[in-house]
Design a protein around this motif. Sequence first.
Motif, PDB file in Angstrom:
ATOM      1  N   GLN A  58     -44.796  10.785 111.578  1.00 15.50           N
ATOM      2  CA  GLN A  58     -43.523  10.163 111.207  1.00 15.50           C
ATOM      3  C   GLN A  58     -42.684   9.876 112.446  1.00 15.50           C
ATOM      4  N   GLY A  59     -42.002   8.727 112.414  1.00 17.91           N
ATOM      5  CA  GLY A  59     -41.206   8.321 113.564  1.00 17.91           C
ATOM      6  C   GLY A  59     -39.742   8.144 113.215  1.00 17.91           C
ATOM      7  N   PHE A  60     -39.023   7.468 114.093  1.00 20.12           N
ATOM      8  CA  PHE A  60     -37.588   7.284 113.909  1.00 20.12           C
ATOM      9  C   PHE A  60     -37.145   6.064 114.712  1.00 20.12           C
ATOM     10  N   GLY A  61     -35.917   5.652 114.473  1.00 19.42           N
ATOM     11  CA  GLY A  61     -35.409   4.514 115.216  1.00 19.42           C
ATOM     12  C   GLY A  61     -34.011   4.142 114.779  1.00 19.42           C
ATOM     13  N   ASN A  62     -33.618   2.921 115.098  1.00 22.70           N
ATOM     14  CA  ASN A  62     -32.324   2.383 114.695  1.00 22.70           C
ATOM     15  C   ASN A  62     -32.570   1.034 114.037  1.00 22.70           C
ATOM     16  N   ASP A  63     -31.514   0.260 113.800  1.00 19.25           N
ATOM     17  CA  ASP A  63     -31.712  -0.990 113.057  1.00 19.25           C
ATOM     18  C   ASP A  63     -32.356  -2.092 113.891  1.00 19.25           C
ATOM     19  N   LYS A  64     -32.643  -1.823 115.175  1.00 19.69           N
ATOM     20  CA  LYS A  64     -33.265  -2.835 116.037  1.00 19.69           C
ATOM     21  C   LYS A  64     -34.654  -2.445 116.540  1.00 19.69           C
ATOM     22  N   GLU A  65     -35.009  -1.167 116.500  1.00 21.22           N
ATOM     23  CA  GLU A  65     -36.323  -0.748 116.978  1.00 21.22           C
ATOM     24  C   GLU A  65     -36.719   0.597 116.371  1.00 21.22           C
ATOM     25  N   VAL A  66     -38.038   0.801 116.250  1.00 18.04           N
ATOM     26  CA  VAL A  66     -38.553   2.076 115.747  1.00 18.04           C
ATOM     27  C   VAL A  66     -39.663   2.562 116.675  1.00 18.04           C
ATOM     28  N   PHE A  67     -39.852   3.889 116.678  1.00 22.88           N
ATOM     29  CA  PHE A  67     -40.842   4.515 117.554  1.00 22.88           C
ATOM     30  C   PHE A  67     -41.650   5.530 116.750  1.00 22.88           C
ATOM     31  N   PHE A  68     -42.981   5.538 116.952  1.00 21.00           N
ATOM     32  CA  PHE A  68     -43.814   6.567 116.328  1.00 21.00           C
ATOM     33  C   PHE A  68     -45.168   6.634 117.029  1.00 21.00           C
ATOM     34  N   LEU A  69     -45.844   7.739 116.788  1.00 21.57           N
ATOM     35  CA  LEU A  69     -47.172   7.994 117.344  1.00 21.57           C
ATOM     36  C   LEU A  69     -48.171   8.201 116.212  1.00 21.57           C
ATOM     37  N   GLY A  70     -49.422   8.324 116.589  1.00 19.97           N
ATOM     38  CA  GLY A  70     -50.471   8.643 115.626  1.00 19.97           C
ATOM     39  C   GLY A  70     -51.763   8.902 116.364  1.00 19.97           C
ATOM     40  N   ARG A  71     -52.803   9.161 115.594  1.00 20.92           N
ATOM     41  CA  ARG A  71     -54.084   9.488 116.205  1.00 20.92           C
ATOM     42  C   ARG A  71     -55.226   9.035 115.295  1.00 20.92           C
ATOM     43  N   VAL A  72     -56.313   8.590 115.898  1.00 23.99           N
ATOM     44  CA  VAL A  72     -57.508   8.218 115.134  1.00 23.99           C
ATOM     45  C   VAL A  72     -58.570   9.279 115.376  1.00 23.99           C
TER      46      VAL A  72
ATOM     47  N   ALA B 188     -51.927  -1.564 118.826  1.00 20.81           N
ATOM     48  CA  ALA B 188     -51.996  -0.569 119.900  1.00 20.81           C
ATOM     49  C   ALA B 188     -53.421  -0.049 119.990  1.00 20.81           C
ATOM     50  N   THR B 189     -53.815   0.366 121.186  1.00 25.65           N
ATOM     51  CA  THR B 189     -55.165   0.890 121.421  1.00 25.65           C
ATOM     52  C   THR B 189     -55.097   2.380 121.708  1.00 25.65           C
ATOM     53  N   THR B 190     -55.985   3.145 121.092  1.00 22.43           N
ATOM     54  CA  THR B 190     -55.980   4.596 121.294  1.00 22.43           C
ATOM     55  C   THR B 190     -56.447   4.956 122.700  1.00 22.43           C
ATOM     56  N   ASP B 191     -55.886   6.045 123.240  1.00 23.04           N
ATOM     57  CA  ASP B 191     -56.291   6.517 124.564  1.00 23.04           C
ATOM     58  C   ASP B 191     -57.519   7.426 124.459  1.00 23.04           C
ATOM     59  N   GLU B 192     -57.851   8.096 125.558  1.00 18.07           N
ATOM     60  CA  GLU B 192     -59.060   8.928 125.579  1.00 18.07           C
ATOM     61  C   GLU B 192     -59.025  10.061 124.554  1.00 18.07           C
ATOM     62  N   GLU B 193     -57.833  10.500 124.146  1.00 11.87           N
ATOM     63  CA  GLU B 193     -57.694  11.581 123.180  1.00 11.87           C
ATOM     64  C   GLU B 193     -57.455  11.066 121.763  1.00 11.87           C
ATOM     65  N   GLY B 194     -57.558   9.756 121.571  1.00 15.07           N
ATOM     66  CA  GLY B 194     -57.397   9.176 120.242  1.00 15.07           C
ATOM     67  C   GLY B 194     -55.962   8.874 119.845  1.00 15.07           C
ATOM     68  N   TYR B 195     -54.997   9.057 120.750  1.00 16.16           N
ATOM     69  CA  TYR B 195     -53.587   8.829 120.423  1.00 16.16           C
ATOM     70  C   TYR B 195     -53.229   7.345 120.580  1.00 16.16           C
ATOM     71  N   PHE B 196     -52.325   6.886 119.716  1.00 18.22           N
ATOM     72  CA  PHE B 196     -51.728   5.563 119.883  1.00 18.22           C
ATOM     73  C   PHE B 196     -50.213   5.703 119.754  1.00 18.22           C
ATOM     74  N   GLU B 197     -49.501   4.724 120.280  1.00 19.82           N
ATOM     75  CA  GLU B 197     -48.033   4.753 120.282  1.00 19.82           C
ATOM     76  C   GLU B 197     -47.493   3.372 119.989  1.00 19.82           C
ATOM     77  N   PHE B 198     -46.480   3.325 119.116  1.00 23.14           N
ATOM     78  CA  PHE B 198     -45.824   2.059 118.808  1.00 23.14           C
ATOM     79  C   PHE B 198     -44.329   2.157 119.083  1.00 23.14           C
ATOM     80  N   LYS B 199     -43.789   1.122 119.694  1.00 25.79           N
ATOM     81  CA  LYS B 199     -42.354   0.933 119.803  1.00 25.79           C
ATOM     82  C   LYS B 199     -42.104  -0.511 119.400  1.00 25.79           C
ATOM     83  N   ILE B 200     -41.649  -0.691 118.161  1.00 29.93           N
ATOM     84  CA  ILE B 200     -41.528  -2.022 117.577  1.00 29.93           C
ATOM     85  C   ILE B 200     -40.064  -2.456 117.581  1.00 29.93           C
ATOM     86  N   ARG B 201     -39.801  -3.615 118.173  1.00 31.49           N
ATOM     87  CA  ARG B 201     -38.444  -4.169 118.217  1.00 31.49           C
ATOM     88  C   ARG B 201     -38.348  -5.358 117.263  1.00 31.49           C
ATOM     89  N   PHE B 202     -37.127  -5.602 116.754  1.00 26.90           N
ATOM     90  CA  PHE B 202     -36.920  -6.646 115.764  1.00 26.90           C
ATOM     91  C   PHE B 202     -35.861  -7.639 116.242  1.00 26.90           C
TER      92      PHE B 202
END
Length: 371
Positions: A40-54, A101-115
């Motif tokens: 789960q991530g968080f943000g404001n009315d202009k951008e959001v940030f979250f991580l995940g893993r495959v 987004a592309t996962t790194d060597e440990e399977g993590y990905f990161e998104f920072k989406i702006r609107f």
Amino acid sequence: MLKIKLLSLLYHIKYKLSAMKLGLGKKLGLIHSVMIMPYQGFGNDKEVFFLGRVLRDRGIGISKLEDSRWLNFKKMYKRFMTWEIPNAEVQASFNGVTQVATTDEEGYFEFKIRFQEAIGKQNPWQQIRLELVSKVLKNQGEVVVCNEVFVPSEYVEFGVISDIDDTIVPTGATRLWEMIKTTFLGNAQTRVPFPGVSAFYQALSKGLVGRENNPFFYVSSSPWNLYDFLQELMEVHHLPKGPLMLRDIGLTREHFISGSHFEHKLVQIERIFSMIHDIPFILIGDSGQHDAEIYLQIIRDFPGRVKMIYIRDVAPAKHQKVLKTAEEIAKLGVELMLVTNTMEAAHHAASKGWILQEDITDVALKKQQDE
């Protein structure tokens, strides 16, 4: 210089071994399905940030109160013995924006989406569709999940950032063997928070408005491997819903095990303050590690943004050190209260007008039930 070269060599060996294990697992049919683990991530009315893993889906499932210690251990073993999927593309779709987004060597990905345009604030929890674009397995099928990001509504009075270990639940974080036993042999049903904590946090979440609008963020040095476990613990014990900011452990290019507790928590809290920039925060931690010193640095970096600090007194040997830090914090116009139980913090919050007086009764009743 020697340490950096050694770490680089060891990490290269680790990565090659992981790649060999993954390749062999695919060839032998040991990997039946893969999953996106969204955080789960968080943000404001202009951008959001979250991580995940495959990861390889190991089907851990939900725990039960009657689960044996052996079953708890097996599930925890699966959480730590992960099969990461590197170089996999994950697509996020939200509010008319699509990003990959592309996962790194440990399977993590990161998104920072702006609107381009501000998103609506009617529902503080926004849904984001995640899809695994890369074909990892031959008969993979569609791999799609929904993630949630928190965007504060206009009714927010303040936010709360809380530690977890020895702040919400007793873990013995300052005693290694005790912490290992607690982590590996228990589950979300058997791990019980400190008496009254859930009712106090619910009261803070409701504030004076009387409905759960005030956001909670949980920042801990626990590893991401425990994410599903901690989420289940929050749900089982009725703690306010909120993003969990954990950390990666194990060998990296910079560290043999992981970075420092201080650095990790400082970076994560400052990220929250930077993105959720219109509201003040109450910070809650414990005396077992360096929470008071971290919060002091936050006050210096973000003057005027911290309303209050509550520190649970779990380490008598560090009592005077925390009080000395409290003096430094007081010079900056913020109060730090060292508490031995939840009711002390609840009474103080009510006296300041941050929670409803009637919620004090609920906290006291829940504390008695928990005890």
